[in-house]
Design an enzyme around this catalytic site. Structure first.
Site, short mmCIF file in Angstrom:
data_model
loop_
_atom_site.label_atom_id
_atom_site.label_comp_id
_atom_site.label_asym_id
_atom_site.label_seq_id
_atom_site.Cartn_x
_atom_site.Cartn_y
_atom_site.Cartn_z
N CYS A 63 6.59 -0.48 7.07
CA CYS A 63 6.15 0.67 6.28
C CYS A 63 7.32 1.17 5.45
CB CYS A 63 5.68 1.77 7.23
SG CYS A 63 5.15 3.28 6.41
N LEU A 64 7.07 1.51 4.18
CA LEU A 64 8.14 2.01 3.31
C LEU A 64 8.75 3.29 3.88
CD1 LEU A 64 6.49 1.54 -0.22
CD2 LEU A 64 8.29 0.14 0.80
N HIS A 68 -2.05 6.91 7.54
CA HIS A 68 -1.12 7.86 6.91
C HIS A 68 -1.83 9.16 6.52
CE1 HIS A 68 2.72 5.86 6.38
NE2 HIS A 68 2.16 4.77 5.89
N HIS A 101 -3.91 0.79 7.78
CA HIS A 101 -2.55 1.34 7.80
C HIS A 101 -2.44 2.57 6.88
CE1 HIS A 101 2.02 0.76 7.82
NE2 HIS A 101 1.83 1.61 6.84
N GLU A 102 -2.97 2.44 5.67
CA GLU A 102 -2.86 3.55 4.70
C GLU A 102 -3.71 4.74 5.11
OE1 GLU A 102 -0.43 3.36 2.81
OE2 GLU A 102 -0.15 1.23 3.09
N GLY A 149 0.85 -1.18 0.00
CA GLY A 149 0.00 0.00 0.00
C GLY A 149 0.88 1.23 0.00
N GLN A 179 3.29 9.83 1.74
CA GLN A 179 4.56 9.11 1.67
C GLN A 179 5.39 9.51 0.45
OE1 GLN A 179 2.66 5.01 2.31
NE2 GLN A 179 4.69 4.82 3.23
CO CO Z 1 3.04 2.89 5.72
#
Ligand code: CO
Length: 172
Positions: free
Chosen positions: A93-94, A139, A135-136, A46, A51
């Protein structure tokens, strides 16, 4: 299409609430394409707009990791119902490379969102898909999974986060 730079923990853009999308135009389609490409290249399940440094209510979700035909692109999403049952699972997470930890989330949910044409949509999700969505959407509200870790785990990763934060502020 082009790929975008992933912003790292410590970068203030990750802590801002994304703004609502009001224009559903060609620029949005290009942006969604670039987000999808970036997510696949980075091997993410995701990706949320903050991000990649864009403070907007947009996220791309990889419903079946490994199958890019099933990407879900959500704009101005809102979770309308959290299922009562919860489950604790490892997340990463990236934007927080090198750190993983257990996060408790609802197993199922209902949400509303707008698609790339601006049409209002509804969705029920469960399991991994529901977890990725939560999760997304975190963000989009400036929340990171590390905020949801246990106090003990937070103590353990404090040093690592401080290191990342230096990199993040320098735009690395
Ligand atoms: Co993330």
């Amino acid at each position: 299409m082009s790929t975008m730079r992933i912003h790292i923990y410590g970068d203030p853009v990750l802590r801002k609430r994304g703004e609502k999308v009001t224009e559903f135009d060609d620029d949005l389609l290009v942006f969604l394409d670039d987000m999808a490409e970036t997510m696949i290249l980075e091997d993410g399940v995701g990706l949320a707009a903050p991000q990649v440094g864009v403070s907007k209510q947009i996220a791309v979700i990889n419903r079946e990791p490994g199958n890019s035909d099933t990407l879900l692109m959500v704009i101005n999403p809102e979770i309308t119902l959290f299922g009562d049952e919860t489950e604790s699972m490892d997340e990463g997470c990236l934007s927080v490379p090198g750190i993983r930890g257990k996060v408790t989330r609802s197993v199922s949910l209902e949400m509303t969102y707008q698609d790339e044409k601006g049409e209002q949509q509804e969705l029920y999700a469960e399991g991994l898909e529901a977890r990725i969505i939560q999760h997304e959407l975190d963000h989009l509200g400036g929340v990171l999974f590390v905020d949801r870790l246990s106090i003990a785990k937070k103590v353990l990763i404090k040093g690592k986060l401080r290191e990342l934060s230096k990199r993040g502020r320098e735009g690395g």
